[in-house]
Design a protein around this motif. Structure first.
Motif, PDB file in Angstrom:
ATOM      1  N   GLU A 176       8.402  10.167 -11.219  1.00  0.00           N
ATOM      2  CA  GLU A 176       8.368   8.751 -10.862  1.00  0.00           C
ATOM      3  C   GLU A 176       9.748   8.199 -10.494  1.00  0.00           C
ATOM      4  OE1 GLU A 176       6.724   6.785 -14.229  1.00  0.00           O
ATOM      5  OE2 GLU A 176       4.965   8.080 -14.330  1.00  0.00           O
ATOM      6  N   VAL A 177      10.777   9.009 -10.620  1.00  0.00           N
ATOM      7  CA  VAL A 177      12.140   8.545 -10.365  1.00  0.00           C
ATOM      8  C   VAL A 177      12.648   9.130  -9.054  1.00  0.00           C
ATOM      9  CG1 VAL A 177      14.536   8.605 -11.166  1.00  0.00           C
ATOM     10  CG2 VAL A 177      12.683   8.246 -12.803  1.00  0.00           C
ATOM     11  N   SER A 178      13.099   8.258  -8.157  1.00  0.00           N
ATOM     12  CA  SER A 178      13.656   8.715  -6.888  1.00  0.00           C
ATOM     13  C   SER A 178      15.051   8.133  -6.697  1.00  0.00           C
ATOM     14  CB  SER A 178      12.758   8.302  -5.720  1.00  0.00           C
ATOM     15  OG  SER A 178      12.588   6.896  -5.682  1.00  0.00           O
ATOM     16  N   LEU A 179      15.927   8.926  -6.095  1.00  0.00           N
ATOM     17  CA  LEU A 179      17.327   8.553  -5.923  1.00  0.00           C
ATOM     18  C   LEU A 179      17.711   8.761  -4.469  1.00  0.00           C
ATOM     19  CD1 LEU A 179      17.108  10.827  -8.576  1.00  0.00           C
ATOM     20  CD2 LEU A 179      18.992   9.324  -9.234  1.00  0.00           C
ATOM     21  N   PHE A 180      18.212   7.711  -3.832  1.00  0.00           N
ATOM     22  CA  PHE A 180      18.592   7.794  -2.418  1.00  0.00           C
ATOM     23  C   PHE A 180      20.105   7.798  -2.309  1.00  0.00           C
ATOM     24  CE2 PHE A 180      19.249   5.851   1.884  1.00  0.00           C
ATOM     25  CZ  PHE A 180      18.767   6.933   2.598  1.00  0.00           C
ATOM     26  N   PHE A 181      20.632   8.871  -1.716  1.00  0.00           N
ATOM     27  CA  PHE A 181      22.069   9.057  -1.576  1.00  0.00           C
ATOM     28  C   PHE A 181      22.467   8.830  -0.123  1.00  0.00           C
ATOM     29  CE2 PHE A 181      20.855  11.424  -5.297  1.00  0.00           C
ATOM     30  CZ  PHE A 181      21.883  11.170  -6.191  1.00  0.00           C
ATOM     31  N   ASN A 182      23.178   7.723   0.103  1.00  0.00           N
ATOM     32  CA  ASN A 182      23.694   7.413   1.429  1.00  0.00           C
ATOM     33  C   ASN A 182      25.212   7.316   1.291  1.00  0.00           C
ATOM     34  OD1 ASN A 182      22.711   6.589   4.243  1.00  0.00           O
ATOM     35  ND2 ASN A 182      24.278   5.059   3.813  1.00  0.00           N
ATOM     36  N   GLY A 183      25.897   8.427   1.536  1.00  0.00           N
ATOM     37  CA  GLY A 183      27.320   8.499   1.209  1.00  0.00           C
ATOM     38  C   GLY A 183      28.255   7.965   2.260  1.00  0.00           C
ATOM     39  N   VAL A 184      27.728   7.271   3.257  1.00  0.00           N
ATOM     40  CA  VAL A 184      28.564   6.700   4.319  1.00  0.00           C
ATOM     41  C   VAL A 184      28.138   5.252   4.543  1.00  0.00           C
ATOM     42  CG1 VAL A 184      29.017   8.896   5.472  1.00  0.00           C
ATOM     43  CG2 VAL A 184      26.961   7.626   6.048  1.00  0.00           C
ATOM     44  N   SER A 186      26.925   3.546   6.810  1.00  0.00           N
ATOM     45  CA  SER A 186      26.051   3.376   7.963  1.00  0.00           C
ATOM     46  C   SER A 186      24.743   4.075   7.648  1.00  0.00           C
ATOM     47  CB  SER A 186      26.697   3.982   9.214  1.00  0.00           C
ATOM     48  OG  SER A 186      25.839   3.873  10.335  1.00  0.00           O
ATOM     49  N   PHE A 187      23.688   3.733   8.360  1.00  0.00           N
ATOM     50  CA  PHE A 187      22.405   4.396   8.145  1.00  0.00           C
ATOM     51  C   PHE A 187      21.495   4.144   9.328  1.00  0.00           C
ATOM     52  CE2 PHE A 187      21.754   0.123   6.813  1.00  0.00           C
ATOM     53  CZ  PHE A 187      20.392  -0.164   6.782  1.00  0.00           C
ATOM     54  N   HIS A 188      20.442   4.937   9.442  1.00  0.00           N
ATOM     55  CA  HIS A 188      19.456   4.765  10.506  1.00  0.00           C
ATOM     56  C   HIS A 188      18.335   3.896   9.935  1.00  0.00           C
ATOM     57  CE1 HIS A 188      20.731   8.395  13.193  1.00  0.00           C
ATOM     58  NE2 HIS A 188      21.764   7.809  12.619  1.00  0.00           N
ATOM     59  N   GLU A 189      18.441   2.626  10.199  1.00  0.00           N
ATOM     60  CA  GLU A 189      17.644   1.613   9.524  1.00  0.00           C
ATOM     61  C   GLU A 189      16.149   1.843   9.651  1.00  0.00           C
ATOM     62  OE1 GLU A 189      17.925  -3.251   9.106  1.00  0.00           O
ATOM     63  OE2 GLU A 189      19.220  -2.147  10.472  1.00  0.00           O
ATOM     64  N   ARG A 190      15.679   2.164  10.851  1.00  0.00           N
ATOM     65  CA  ARG A 190      14.237   2.298  11.058  1.00  0.00           C
ATOM     66  C   ARG A 190      13.669   3.548  10.398  1.00  0.00           C
ATOM     67  NH1 ARG A 190      16.718  -0.210  14.994  1.00  0.00           N
ATOM     68  NH2 ARG A 190      15.833  -2.104  15.921  1.00  0.00           N
ATOM     69  N   GLU A 191      14.494   4.556  10.189  1.00  0.00           N
ATOM     70  CA  GLU A 191      14.034   5.764   9.509  1.00  0.00           C
ATOM     71  C   GLU A 191      13.967   5.572   7.999  1.00  0.00           C
ATOM     72  OE1 GLU A 191      16.088   9.298  10.584  1.00  0.00           O
ATOM     73  OE2 GLU A 191      16.053   8.853  12.727  1.00  0.00           O
ATOM     74  N   VAL A 192      14.890   4.775   7.479  1.00  0.00           N
ATOM     75  CA  VAL A 192      14.981   4.579   6.036  1.00  0.00           C
ATOM     76  C   VAL A 192      13.967   3.552   5.535  1.00  0.00           C
ATOM     77  CG1 VAL A 192      16.510   3.650   4.237  1.00  0.00           C
ATOM     78  CG2 VAL A 192      17.391   5.292   5.898  1.00  0.00           C
ATOM     79  N   ALA A 193      13.604   2.612   6.391  1.00  0.00           N
ATOM     80  CA  ALA A 193      12.761   1.492   5.976  1.00  0.00           C
ATOM     81  C   ALA A 193      11.514   1.954   5.231  1.00  0.00           C
ATOM     82  CB  ALA A 193      12.359   0.663   7.192  1.00  0.00           C
ATOM     83  N   GLY A 194      11.327   1.395   4.018  1.00  0.00           N
ATOM     84  CA  GLY A 194      10.121   1.642   3.252  1.00  0.00           C
ATOM     85  C   GLY A 194      10.204   2.753   2.232  1.00  0.00           C
ATOM     86  N   ILE A 195      11.389   3.367   2.037  1.00  0.00           N
ATOM     87  CA  ILE A 195      11.426   4.507   1.109  1.00  0.00           C
ATOM     88  C   ILE A 195      11.383   4.075  -0.358  1.00  0.00           C
ATOM     89  CG2 ILE A 195      12.620   6.008   2.742  1.00  0.00           C
ATOM     90  CD1 ILE A 195      15.189   5.545   1.157  1.00  0.00           C
ATOM     91  N   ALA A 196      11.849   2.883  -0.694  1.00  0.00           N
ATOM     92  CA  ALA A 196      11.720   2.295  -2.031  1.00  0.00           C
ATOM     93  C   ALA A 196      12.198   3.196  -3.166  1.00  0.00           C
ATOM     94  CB  ALA A 196      10.273   1.859  -2.277  1.00  0.00           C
ATOM     95  N   PRO A 197      13.477   3.605  -3.175  1.00  0.00           N
ATOM     96  CA  PRO A 197      13.975   4.449  -4.268  1.00  0.00           C
ATOM     97  C   PRO A 197      14.128   3.672  -5.571  1.00  0.00           C
ATOM     98  CG  PRO A 197      15.791   3.761  -2.883  1.00  0.00           C
ATOM     99  CD  PRO A 197      14.529   3.267  -2.215  1.00  0.00           C
ATOM    100  N   THR A 198      14.130   4.398  -6.674  1.00  0.00           N
ATOM    101  CA  THR A 198      14.446   3.792  -7.968  1.00  0.00           C
ATOM    102  C   THR A 198      15.923   3.426  -8.036  1.00  0.00           C
ATOM    103  OG1 THR A 198      12.824   5.319  -8.929  1.00  0.00           O
ATOM    104  CG2 THR A 198      14.231   4.091 -10.463  1.00  0.00           C
ATOM    105  N   VAL A 199      16.767   4.326  -7.506  1.00  0.00           N
ATOM    106  CA  VAL A 199      18.213   4.139  -7.530  1.00  0.00           C
ATOM    107  C   VAL A 199      18.764   4.328  -6.127  1.00  0.00           C
ATOM    108  CG1 VAL A 199      20.392   4.802  -8.601  1.00  0.00           C
ATOM    109  CG2 VAL A 199      18.250   5.135  -9.855  1.00  0.00           C
ATOM    110  N   TYR A 222      14.899  -3.408  -1.962  1.00  0.00           N
ATOM    111  CA  TYR A 222      15.630  -4.035  -3.081  1.00  0.00           C
ATOM    112  C   TYR A 222      15.451  -3.214  -4.364  1.00  0.00           C
ATOM    113  CZ  TYR A 222      15.733  -7.737   0.372  1.00  0.00           C
ATOM    114  OH  TYR A 222      15.907  -8.438   1.534  1.00  0.00           O
ATOM    115  N   PRO A 223      16.103  -2.053  -4.412  1.00  0.00           N
ATOM    116  CA  PRO A 223      15.873  -1.088  -5.501  1.00  0.00           C
ATOM    117  C   PRO A 223      16.188  -1.658  -6.877  1.00  0.00           C
ATOM    118  CG  PRO A 223      17.110  -0.089  -3.703  1.00  0.00           C
ATOM    119  CD  PRO A 223      17.074  -1.558  -3.439  1.00  0.00           C
ATOM    120  N   PRO A 224      15.527  -1.151  -7.909  1.00  0.00           N
ATOM    121  CA  PRO A 224      15.802  -1.607  -9.272  1.00  0.00           C
ATOM    122  C   PRO A 224      17.249  -1.384  -9.703  1.00  0.00           C
ATOM    123  CG  PRO A 224      13.733  -0.419  -9.201  1.00  0.00           C
ATOM    124  CD  PRO A 224      14.371  -0.233  -7.861  1.00  0.00           C
ATOM    125  N   TYR A 225      17.884  -0.301  -9.196  1.00  0.00           N
ATOM    126  CA  TYR A 225      19.255   0.015  -9.593  1.00  0.00           C
ATOM    127  C   TYR A 225      20.088   0.350  -8.350  1.00  0.00           C
ATOM    128  CZ  TYR A 225      16.977   0.485 -14.094  1.00  0.00           C
ATOM    129  OH  TYR A 225      16.235   0.235 -15.210  1.00  0.00           O
TER     130      TYR A 225
END
Length: 277
Positions: A176-184, A186-199, A222-225
């Motif tokens: 149930e826990v997901s973590l999204f790592f965006n280390g820069v 910038s991001f590809h907004e339309r590809e990321v939209a809707g992933i809803a990570p925990t962190v 708007y992730p919880p963390y």
């Protein structure tokens, strides 16, 4: 029921995720070679690549997967040694992996990705997203640009030989826990939209990217963390408190304004956070 997920900051964009005996590393870089990159007027792109095996062995014991966001020295230089000692699967672009081959990383451990992959590992999944490295200045310049497709290049000897090679982001999910790592920044907004990570792990704002923090928070639901990454002086000692050079304090303000229900989690060097389930 998800077992507890623990994340530990190893400085720069280096993260260790541990859950139920499994370890995933993101951009594991602990050598912190002095290049002058964080001191105005002192940067030397001809600095030789050097690996601090003692520091790596002190802080990294095991790994099942290693996720590379891009191939600059402060993200990839330690990966050949870590992959060799752990036997971990290494995910990266064709360029990342060719540079790793040139540095004698075991070829059988390399997994080429480019964005769009969703892989099932034992106990967790990894989803890969295209990304873009941050740029600087009036002309939107990229540090050490370029790719290394095709054959294996000559062995990199200096930090400028480790070109960016394309950028990636990763969604790592344990139950149930997901973590999204965006280390820069910038991001590809339309590809990321809707992933809803925990962190959400994200860098501080960059003037070349309008409303970056606000757009990232909205795209990820708007992730919880929210945990800031790559904000320290990454050439200062890892056993000293992190120095905010790249906007963690400013990012905290932006997160509070744009996503007040998100908990801000600021970790110092080598500190850990257990993600509530």
């Amino acid at each position: 029921m998800t077992s507890e997920v623990h994340v530990r900051w190893l400085g720069t964009n280096a993260w260790e995720i541990v859950c139920d005996g499994t370890t995933v590393l993101v951009d594991p870089y602990l050598s912190r070679t002095y290049t002058g990159a964080t001191k105005p007027g002192e940067f030397n792109p001809d600095t030789p690549i050097s690996i601090d095996e003692t520091a790596i062995d002190e802080h990294i014991g095991a790994a099942d997967s290693i996720l590379i966001t891009h191939a600059h020295f402060d993200h990839i230089a330690d990966v050949p040694y870590i992959a060799g000692k752990t036997g971990a699967t290494v995910l990266g672009t064709e360029s990342h992996l060719n540079l790793l081959r040139a540095m004698d990383t075991p070829a059988e451990q390399l997994s080429q990705v480019g964005g769009g992959e969703l892989y099932q590992f034992e106990g967790y999944t990894v989803e890969v997203f295209r990304s873009s490295h941050g740029v600087t200045g009036k002309h939107k310049s990229l540090l050490f640009p370029g790719t290394r497709p095709g054959g294996v290049p000559a062995r990199p000897e200096t930090i400028k030989d480790l070109v960016e090679g394309g950028s990636l982001a990763y969604l790592v999910t344990f139950g149930e826990v997901s973590l999204f790592f965006n280390g820069v920044p910038s991001f590809h907004e339309r590809e990321v939209a809707g992933i809803a990570p925990t962190v959400l792990f994200m860098q501080g704002p960059n003037p070349n990217y309008p409303n970056y923090a606000e757009r990232m928070l909205a795209a990820t639901g708007y992730p919880p963390y929210v945990i800031p990454t790559h904000w320290d002086d990454y050439e200062a000692p890892l056993d000293e408190p992190a120095v905010d050079l790249f906007g963690a304090a400013k990012l905290e303000e932006l997160v509070a304004a744009a996503s007040p229900d998100s908990a801000w989690v600021l970790l110092d060097h080598l500190e850990s956070f257990t993600v509530p389930v």
